[in-house]
Design a protein around this motif. Structure first.
Motif, PDB file in Angstrom:
ATOM      1  N   HIS A   1       0.829  -0.899   0.028  1.00 20.54           N
ATOM      2  CA  HIS A   1       0.117   0.028  -0.149  1.00 20.54           C
ATOM      3  C   HIS A   1       0.917   1.279  -0.053  1.00 20.54           C
ATOM      4  CE1 HIS A   1      -3.476   2.535   1.190  1.00 20.54           C
ATOM      5  NE2 HIS A   1      -2.650   3.124   1.966  1.00 20.54           N
ATOM      6  N   VAL A   2       0.712   1.891  -1.087  1.00 21.28           N
ATOM      7  CA  VAL A   2       1.705   3.239  -1.249  1.00 21.28           C
ATOM      8  C   VAL A   2       0.838   4.377  -0.969  1.00 21.28           C
ATOM      9  CG1 VAL A   2       3.440   4.477  -2.694  1.00 21.28           C
ATOM     10  CG2 VAL A   2       2.893   1.815  -2.754  1.00 21.28           C
ATOM     11  N   GLN A   3       1.291   5.490  -0.129  1.00 19.58           N
ATOM     12  CA  GLN A   3       0.444   6.629  -0.057  1.00 19.58           C
ATOM     13  C   GLN A   3       1.475   7.699   0.099  1.00 19.58           C
ATOM     14  OE1 GLN A   3      -2.486   6.141   3.315  1.00 19.58           O
ATOM     15  NE2 GLN A   3      -1.912   8.050   4.185  1.00 19.58           N
ATOM     16  N   THR A   4       0.893   8.885  -0.373  1.00 22.85           N
ATOM     17  CA  THR A   4       1.436  10.017  -0.112  1.00 22.85           C
ATOM     18  C   THR A   4       1.528  10.842   1.123  1.00 22.85           C
ATOM     19  OG1 THR A   4      -0.067  11.361  -1.186  1.00 22.85           O
ATOM     20  CG2 THR A   4       1.390  10.509  -2.689  1.00 22.85           C
ATOM     21  N   THR A   5       2.197  11.470   1.764  1.00 24.12           N
ATOM     22  CA  THR A   5       1.975  11.951   3.130  1.00 24.12           C
ATOM     23  C   THR A   5       2.389  13.531   2.921  1.00 24.12           C
ATOM     24  OG1 THR A   5       4.432  11.572   3.609  1.00 24.12           O
ATOM     25  CG2 THR A   5       2.773  10.017   4.495  1.00 24.12           C
ATOM     26  N   GLY A   6       1.887  14.368   4.251  1.00 21.01           N
ATOM     27  CA  GLY A   6       2.129  15.593   4.177  1.00 21.01           C
ATOM     28  C   GLY A   6       1.306  16.521   3.170  1.00 21.01           C
ATOM     29  N   THR A   7      -0.131  15.835   2.463  1.00 20.81           N
ATOM     30  CA  THR A   7      -0.775  16.629   1.696  1.00 20.81           C
ATOM     31  C   THR A   7      -2.305  16.424   2.308  1.00 20.81           C
ATOM     32  OG1 THR A   7      -1.294  14.695   0.188  1.00 20.81           O
ATOM     33  CG2 THR A   7       0.507  16.145  -0.307  1.00 20.81           C
ATOM     34  N   ASN A   8      -2.995  17.342   1.775  1.00 23.21           N
ATOM     35  CA  ASN A   8      -4.612  17.488   2.337  1.00 23.21           C
ATOM     36  C   ASN A   8      -5.204  16.058   1.806  1.00 23.21           C
ATOM     37  OD1 ASN A   8      -3.843  19.742   3.635  1.00 23.21           O
ATOM     38  ND2 ASN A   8      -4.727  20.947   2.211  1.00 23.21           N
ATOM     39  N   THR A   9      -4.839  15.699   0.588  1.00 29.64           N
ATOM     40  CA  THR A   9      -5.514  14.471   0.046  1.00 29.64           C
ATOM     41  C   THR A   9      -4.674  13.671  -0.282  1.00 29.64           C
ATOM     42  OG1 THR A   9      -7.234  16.126  -0.935  1.00 29.64           O
ATOM     43  CG2 THR A   9      -7.084  13.794  -1.939  1.00 29.64           C
ATOM     44  N   ALA A  10      -4.418  12.405   0.375  1.00 28.11           N
ATOM     45  CA  ALA A  10      -3.367  11.504  -0.037  1.00 28.11           C
ATOM     46  C   ALA A  10      -3.695  10.604  -1.004  1.00 28.11           C
ATOM     47  CB  ALA A  10      -3.448  10.654   1.517  1.00 28.11           C
ATOM     48  N   LEU A  11      -2.795  10.589  -1.687  1.00 32.97           N
ATOM     49  CA  LEU A  11      -2.856   9.725  -2.895  1.00 32.97           C
ATOM     50  C   LEU A  11      -2.477   8.316  -2.762  1.00 32.97           C
ATOM     51  CD1 LEU A  11      -3.507   9.206  -6.007  1.00 32.97           C
ATOM     52  CD2 LEU A  11      -0.969   9.803  -6.524  1.00 32.97           C
ATOM     53  N   THR A  12      -3.077   7.261  -2.916  1.00 31.33           N
ATOM     54  CA  THR A  12      -3.120   6.014  -2.467  1.00 31.33           C
ATOM     55  C   THR A  12      -2.925   4.802  -3.447  1.00 31.33           C
ATOM     56  OG1 THR A  12      -5.182   5.300  -1.797  1.00 31.33           O
ATOM     57  CG2 THR A  12      -3.802   6.243  -0.018  1.00 31.33           C
ATOM     58  N   ILE A  13      -2.125   3.797  -3.581  1.00 26.98           N
ATOM     59  CA  ILE A  13      -2.091   2.787  -4.753  1.00 26.98           C
ATOM     60  C   ILE A  13      -1.868   1.313  -3.865  1.00 26.98           C
ATOM     61  CG2 ILE A  13      -0.900   1.945  -6.509  1.00 26.98           C
ATOM     62  CD1 ILE A  13      -0.198   4.752  -7.427  1.00 26.98           C
ATOM     63  N   ASP A  14      -2.874   0.452  -4.138  1.00 30.11           N
ATOM     64  CA  ASP A  14      -2.487  -0.966  -3.601  1.00 30.11           C
ATOM     65  C   ASP A  14      -2.002  -1.853  -4.721  1.00 30.11           C
ATOM     66  OD1 ASP A  14      -3.449  -0.342  -0.987  1.00 30.11           O
ATOM     67  OD2 ASP A  14      -5.392  -0.145  -1.666  1.00 30.11           O
ATOM     68  N   GLN A  15      -1.033  -2.757  -4.405  1.00 32.29           N
ATOM     69  CA  GLN A  15      -0.676  -3.746  -5.313  1.00 32.29           C
ATOM     70  C   GLN A  15       0.028  -5.141  -4.645  1.00 32.29           C
ATOM     71  OE1 GLN A  15       2.357  -1.363  -7.363  1.00 32.29           O
ATOM     72  NE2 GLN A  15       3.634  -1.172  -5.434  1.00 32.29           N
ATOM     73  N   ARG A  16       0.175  -5.883  -5.635  1.00 34.45           N
ATOM     74  CA  ARG A  16       0.838  -6.925  -5.063  1.00 34.45           C
ATOM     75  C   ARG A  16       2.218  -7.512  -5.963  1.00 34.45           C
ATOM     76  NH1 ARG A  16      -1.704 -12.929  -3.713  1.00 34.45           N
ATOM     77  NH2 ARG A  16      -1.826 -11.616  -1.588  1.00 34.45           N
ATOM     78  N   GLN A  17       3.236  -7.630  -5.370  1.00 36.38           N
ATOM     79  CA  GLN A  17       4.459  -7.785  -6.034  1.00 36.38           C
ATOM     80  C   GLN A  17       4.931  -9.198  -5.388  1.00 36.38           C
ATOM     81  OE1 GLN A  17       5.574  -5.759  -8.261  1.00 36.38           O
ATOM     82  NE2 GLN A  17       4.148  -4.180  -8.299  1.00 36.38           N
TER      83      GLN A  17
END
Length: 260
Positions: free
Chosen positions: A59-75
């Motif tokens: 689960h990848v997520q941006t931090t420090g912003t009002n609206t976080a962008l997230t991506i879920d994936q399997r590697q």
């Protein structure tokens, strides 16, 4: 009268002798021999190696912003490893074996980590791990044990260094870390007394193991400064391995046949 009695007595004696001669001799019945048994109780050590597969839900997520962008994936990924360990077994009820053991693994079992938000790709390597558990088995033959096992496991994952979309170092990394988890598995262990070669105490075992490690959240960091990049990656780890090991049993005395 006496002559008649003597004649009848002689006839009776001859008839009895003939009947006894007609009876066959009592057949000889050999006592049943007990099935071969072996003594699996005692200490053992082992060493070997194998290969495996690694998978992770990320689960990848941006931090420090009002609206976080997230991506879920399997590697996933793959690699090799070596292993050493020791244990103790108890044989009970004739064909059942229970035991405790501990082992360690070392090598290079790699899994891909991607940050699609930043366009980054890296490898996370499982460098070392260890396990302590129990096993329960059944003797398929006096010198062949089929078993299942399970227990606790710990692992050390190395540092992940990212590259950018063109494959050059991005100057961003994830620190190394330790995680705890558990495992289940099973295998077969057999004596090497085969093909007419005598090797008392020496065995070979082949084992499958599936290990699950707890979720870890990491901050992406700039190389040299360890300053936060602004993105987090949360991932678990699931590793499946197959290994073959050479085993030495210190007290092996079987299979033998009981004497009467």
């Amino acid at each position: 009268m006496k002559k008649i009695l003597l004649a009848l007595t002689a006839v009776a004696a001859m008839t009895g002798s003939a009947s006894a001669a007609d009876l066959g001799a009592r057949p000889y019945v050999k006592a049943p021999m007990p099935a071969p048994v072996a003594n699996w109780t005692g200490f053992y050590v082992f060493g070997g190696g194998g290969g495996g597969l690694s998978n992770a839900d990320q689960h990848v997520q941006t931090t420090g912003t009002n609206t976080a962008l997230t991506i879920d994936q399997r590697q996933g990924g793959s690699g090799w490893f070596g292993t050493v360990g020791a244990g103790y077994d108890w044989q009970f009820s004739g064909t059942w074996v229970a035991g405790v053991f501990a082992d360690g693994q070392f090598g290079s079992l790699r899994a891909t980590i991607q940050d699609p938000i930043g366009g980054l790709t890296g490898n996370q390597k499982l460098e070392t791990s260890w396990a302590a558990g129990v096993r329960l088995g059944w003797l398929v033959a006096p010198n062949v044990l089929s078993y299942v096992n399970g227990g606790y496991s710990g692992a050390h994952f190395g540092q992940t260094n990212f590259t950018n979309v063109v494959g050059t170092p991005a100057g961003i990394h994830l620190n190394s870390y330790n995680r705890n988890g558990w495992f289940v598995g099973g295998g077969v262990e057999n004596s090497l007394n085969i093909f007419g070669v005598s090797s008392p105490g020496w065995f070979m075992k082949t084992e499958y193991r599936s290990a699950f490690y707890n979720t870890k959240t990491q901050n992406e960091l700039f190389d040299g400064t360890n300053a936060l990049v602004g993105r987090d990656i949360r991932a678990n780890s699931w590793n499946q391995t197959i290994s073959t090991s050479l085993v030495y049993r210190f007290n092996w005395t079987g299979p033998v046949v009981a004497k009467y």
